[in-house]
Design an enzyme around this catalytic site. Structure first.
Site, PDB file in Angstrom:
ATOM      1  N   ARG A  70      -8.643  76.336 -14.410  1.00 34.70           N
ATOM      2  CA  ARG A  70      -7.205  76.300 -14.703  1.00 34.70           C
ATOM      3  C   ARG A  70      -6.844  74.999 -15.437  1.00 34.70           C
ATOM      4  O   ARG A  70      -6.023  74.996 -16.343  1.00 34.70           O
ATOM      5  CB  ARG A  70      -6.383  76.444 -13.420  1.00 34.70           C
ATOM      6  CG  ARG A  70      -6.670  77.749 -12.681  1.00 34.70           C
ATOM      7  CD  ARG A  70      -5.524  78.148 -11.798  1.00 34.70           C
ATOM      8  NE  ARG A  70      -4.421  78.662 -12.592  1.00 34.70           N
ATOM      9  CZ  ARG A  70      -3.153  78.687 -12.205  1.00 34.70           C
ATOM     10  NH1 ARG A  70      -2.833  78.218 -11.033  1.00 34.70           N
ATOM     11  NH2 ARG A  70      -2.213  79.163 -12.980  1.00 34.70           N
ATOM     12  N   ASN A 102       6.024  75.149 -10.745  1.00 35.28           N
ATOM     13  CA  ASN A 102       4.778  75.168 -11.511  1.00 35.28           C
ATOM     14  C   ASN A 102       3.985  73.887 -11.312  1.00 35.28           C
ATOM     15  O   ASN A 102       4.553  72.814 -11.138  1.00 35.28           O
ATOM     16  CB  ASN A 102       5.074  75.371 -13.003  1.00 35.28           C
ATOM     17  CG  ASN A 102       5.756  76.702 -13.258  1.00 35.28           C
ATOM     18  OD1 ASN A 102       5.753  77.565 -12.385  1.00 35.28           O
ATOM     19  ND2 ASN A 102       6.338  76.866 -14.424  1.00 35.28           N
ATOM     20  N   HIS A 119       5.574  72.361  -5.866  1.00 31.27           N
ATOM     21  CA  HIS A 119       4.272  72.882  -5.414  1.00 31.27           C
ATOM     22  C   HIS A 119       3.101  72.013  -5.851  1.00 31.27           C
ATOM     23  O   HIS A 119       1.962  72.473  -5.851  1.00 31.27           O
ATOM     24  CB  HIS A 119       4.102  74.335  -5.883  1.00 31.27           C
ATOM     25  CG  HIS A 119       5.049  75.278  -5.186  1.00 31.27           C
ATOM     26  ND1 HIS A 119       5.259  76.583  -5.564  1.00 31.27           N
ATOM     27  CD2 HIS A 119       5.860  75.075  -4.106  1.00 31.27           C
ATOM     28  CE1 HIS A 119       6.149  77.160  -4.755  1.00 31.27           C
ATOM     29  NE2 HIS A 119       6.536  76.257  -3.874  1.00 31.27           N
ATOM     30  N   CYS A 127      -7.236  62.779  -0.854  1.00 28.98           N
ATOM     31  CA  CYS A 127      -8.321  62.907   0.115  1.00 28.98           C
ATOM     32  C   CYS A 127      -7.830  63.724   1.301  1.00 28.98           C
ATOM     33  O   CYS A 127      -6.809  63.393   1.899  1.00 28.98           O
ATOM     34  CB  CYS A 127      -8.791  61.516   0.554  1.00 28.98           C
ATOM     35  SG  CYS A 127     -10.055  61.607   1.839  1.00 28.98           S
ATOM     36  N   GLY A 189      12.291  82.244 -15.126  1.00 25.86           N
ATOM     37  CA  GLY A 189      10.934  82.752 -14.935  1.00 25.86           C
ATOM     38  C   GLY A 189      10.384  82.655 -13.533  1.00 25.86           C
ATOM     39  O   GLY A 189       9.221  82.321 -13.356  1.00 25.86           O
ATOM     40  N   THR A 190      11.209  82.959 -12.555  1.00 29.24           N
ATOM     41  CA  THR A 190      10.686  82.999 -11.176  1.00 29.24           C
ATOM     42  C   THR A 190      11.072  84.299 -10.494  1.00 29.24           C
ATOM     43  O   THR A 190      12.195  84.782 -10.683  1.00 29.24           O
ATOM     44  CB  THR A 190      11.165  81.798 -10.336  1.00 29.24           C
ATOM     45  OG1 THR A 190      10.643  81.943  -8.990  1.00 29.24           O
ATOM     46  CG2 THR A 190      12.671  81.659 -10.281  1.00 29.24           C
ATOM     47  N   ASN A 215      15.144  85.585 -17.414  1.00 29.67           N
ATOM     48  CA  ASN A 215      13.963  86.293 -16.933  1.00 29.67           C
ATOM     49  C   ASN A 215      13.815  87.553 -17.768  1.00 29.67           C
ATOM     50  O   ASN A 215      14.765  88.000 -18.405  1.00 29.67           O
ATOM     51  CB  ASN A 215      14.135  86.660 -15.435  1.00 29.67           C
ATOM     52  CG  ASN A 215      12.802  86.891 -14.735  1.00 29.67           C
ATOM     53  OD1 ASN A 215      11.992  87.716 -15.144  1.00 29.67           O
ATOM     54  ND2 ASN A 215      12.575  86.150 -13.661  1.00 29.67           N
ATOM     55  N   GLU A 217      13.154  90.373 -16.394  1.00 34.86           N
ATOM     56  CA  GLU A 217      13.587  91.506 -15.574  1.00 34.86           C
ATOM     57  C   GLU A 217      14.448  91.015 -14.409  1.00 34.86           C
ATOM     58  O   GLU A 217      14.426  89.818 -14.083  1.00 34.86           O
ATOM     59  CB  GLU A 217      12.366  92.268 -15.039  1.00 34.86           C
ATOM     60  CG  GLU A 217      11.487  91.411 -14.161  1.00 34.86           C
ATOM     61  CD  GLU A 217      10.196  92.108 -13.746  1.00 34.86           C
ATOM     62  OE1 GLU A 217       9.796  93.075 -14.407  1.00 34.86           O
ATOM     63  OE2 GLU A 217       9.616  91.661 -12.741  1.00 34.86           O
ATOM     64  N   ALA A 233      11.361  83.304 -21.946  1.00 38.86           N
ATOM     65  CA  ALA A 233      11.789  81.901 -22.006  1.00 38.86           C
ATOM     66  C   ALA A 233      11.636  81.350 -23.423  1.00 38.86           C
ATOM     67  O   ALA A 233      12.461  80.571 -23.895  1.00 38.86           O
ATOM     68  CB  ALA A 233      10.954  81.074 -21.024  1.00 38.86           C
TER      69      ALA A 233
HETATM   70  N1  APR Z   1       9.848  84.595 -19.703  1.00 37.65           N
HETATM   71  C1  APR Z   1      10.639  84.527 -18.591  1.00 37.65           C
HETATM   72  N2  APR Z   1      10.303  85.078 -17.409  1.00 37.65           N
HETATM   73  C2  APR Z   1       9.127  85.729 -17.337  1.00 37.65           C
HETATM   74  C3  APR Z   1       8.261  85.843 -18.453  1.00 37.65           C
HETATM   75  C4  APR Z   1       8.663  85.241 -19.669  1.00 37.65           C
HETATM   76  N3  APR Z   1       7.892  85.311 -20.764  1.00 37.65           N
HETATM   77  N4  APR Z   1       7.153  86.539 -18.054  1.00 37.65           N
HETATM   78  C5  APR Z   1       7.336  86.834 -16.761  1.00 37.65           C
HETATM   79  N5  APR Z   1       8.520  86.341 -16.311  1.00 37.65           N
HETATM   80  C6  APR Z   1       9.062  86.408 -14.951  1.00 37.65           C
HETATM   81  C7  APR Z   1       8.700  87.616 -14.144  1.00 37.65           C
HETATM   82  O1  APR Z   1       9.611  88.681 -14.394  1.00 37.65           O
HETATM   83  C8  APR Z   1       8.812  87.079 -12.713  1.00 37.65           C
HETATM   84  O2  APR Z   1      10.144  87.207 -12.214  1.00 37.65           O
HETATM   85  O3  APR Z   1       8.498  85.315 -14.239  1.00 37.65           O
HETATM   86  C9  APR Z   1       8.469  85.604 -12.855  1.00 37.65           C
HETATM   87  C10 APR Z   1       7.109  85.204 -12.316  1.00 37.65           C
HETATM   88  O4  APR Z   1       7.072  85.404 -10.932  1.00 37.65           O
HETATM   89  P1  APR Z   1       5.835  84.910 -10.047  1.00 37.65           P
HETATM   90  O5  APR Z   1       4.561  85.302 -10.688  1.00 37.65           O
HETATM   91  O6  APR Z   1       6.085  85.380  -8.672  1.00 37.65           O
HETATM   92  O7  APR Z   1       5.915  83.302 -10.143  1.00 37.65           O
HETATM   93  P2  APR Z   1       6.755  82.285  -9.267  1.00 37.65           P
HETATM   94  O8  APR Z   1       8.112  82.805  -8.969  1.00 37.65           O
HETATM   95  O9  APR Z   1       6.651  80.972  -9.940  1.00 37.65           O
HETATM   96  O10 APR Z   1       5.911  82.231  -7.915  1.00 37.65           O
HETATM   97  C11 APR Z   1       6.260  81.326  -6.916  1.00 37.65           C
HETATM   98  O11 APR Z   1       4.215  81.734  -5.751  1.00 37.65           O
HETATM   99  O12 APR Z   1       1.906  82.083  -5.812  1.00 37.65           O
HETATM  100  C12 APR Z   1       2.931  81.170  -5.563  1.00 37.65           C
HETATM  101  O13 APR Z   1       2.760  78.842  -5.561  1.00 37.65           O
HETATM  102  C13 APR Z   1       2.832  79.948  -6.436  1.00 37.65           C
HETATM  103  O14 APR Z   1       4.613  78.612  -7.394  1.00 37.65           O
HETATM  104  C14 APR Z   1       4.143  79.933  -7.181  1.00 37.65           C
HETATM  105  C15 APR Z   1       5.049  80.735  -6.275  1.00 37.65           C
END
Ligand code: APR
Length: 252
Positions: A70, A102, A119, A127, A189-190, A215, A217, A233
């Site tokens: 990663r 992120n 996070h 350590c 984007g979450t 987002n 969706e 985004a």
């Molecule tokens: N632009 C904007 N939003 C987007 C895009 C994009 N190009 N592509 C995907 N998304 C959205 C999806 O619709 C979704 O709602 O981004 C979101 C991603 O969701 P997750 O994968 O669940 O990510 P996140 O919310 O950051 O997860 C939270 O979960 O696994 C743990 O620790 C990890 O920090 C992470 C936490």
């Protein structure tokens, strides 16, 4: 429906403090997969093995190898135009604080000045035995799997908050301070389902801030957001900044 940039800009007009709250979707357009949804990381890899303390203790070498891959991915990519737009927003408002889930460090890399990484950060290690302060280690080729502490010989671990682990207390405090008196929070984007981080947009709303979601969706935030801008985004943020600048009279 096309994103309503004018309405978003109206909501942001006169804001003194803006919080940018991001998740994995923010980095999707730079080439990093999200965790959930089709093709998501947790569909292809085991979160139990790679993102829990128990998984780490079971096979620390595996966890380090995965994190090395990663690191290599993140090192090789460029923050997309949406990241640049967020950095530009710092010139448009008195205070912009970024609170991110992120771990890729892309906000700071693209010029964000105040970033709370709820996070952790993939470029930091600490350590596990000594439980000391994390430090920066930006190597993309690791010397051993797993990594060990020079001081005590114990296991080093990535400075990442895994499932079941508490967030750092200072980060929680900083995020609370940012959110509790902000005028607008941009939720970008979450999926907003992983708590406690996912609670910050609602806290902002309860404290009187406007919530603007970006987002591709609907998410649980959509239900209480003042406005949702559906799109990526990479496309929505630059368009929003163009509109903000136009209203300020310094559009290009
Ligand atoms: N632009 C904007 N939003 C987007 C895009 C994009 N190009 N592509 C995907 N998304 C959205 C999806 O619709 C979704 O709602 O981004 C979101 C991603 O969701 P997750 O994968 O669940 O990510 P996140 O919310 O950051 O997860 C939270 O979960 O696994 C743990 O620790 C990890 O920090 C992470 C936490």
């Amino acid at each position: 429906m096309a994103p309503d940039y004018e309405r978003a800009a109206e909501m942001l007009e006169g804001a003194r403090k803006v919080v940018v709250f991001t998740g994995a979707g923010m980095s999707k357009d730079s080439g990093i997969d999200t965790f959930r949804g089709p093709g998501g990381i947790w569909e292809r890899f085991s979160a139990q093995d790679l993102a829990t303390y128990e998984g780490f203790i079971r096979d620390p070498a595996k966890v380090w190898m995965w994190n090395e891959a990663r690191r290599q991915q993140v090192a090789g990519l460029t923050p997309h135009a949406g990241y640049v737009s967020l950095a530009e927003m710092e010139g448009l408002f008195p205070q912009v604080v970024t609170v991110t889930q992120n771990i890729d460090g892309l906000h700071a890399r693209s010029g964000a000045s105040q970033v709370v990484e709820l996070h952790g950060n993939i470029w930091k290690v600490r350590c596990d035995a000594e439980d000391n302060e994390p430090w920066l280690d930006e190597r993309t080729e690791l010397p051993e799997y797993p990594m060990h502490c020079d001081n005590c010989g114990g296991l080093l671990r990535p400075h990442i908050v895994w499932f079941g682990e508490p967030l750092d207390r200072k980060d929680i405090l900083d995020a609370n301070l940012a959110v509790e008196d902000c005028d607008v929070i941009l939720v970008i984007g979450t999926s907003a389902i992983v708590y406690p981080a996912a609670g910050f947009p609602l806290l902002a709303k309860q404290r009187g801030a406007k919530v603007i979601e970006i987002n591709i969706e609907p998410t649980p935030v959509t239900e209480y957001a003042d406005l949702s801008l559906f799109g990526t985004a990479e496309e929505v943020l630059p368009a929003l900044v163009v509109e903000l600048k136009r209203r300020k009279g310094d559009g290009d």
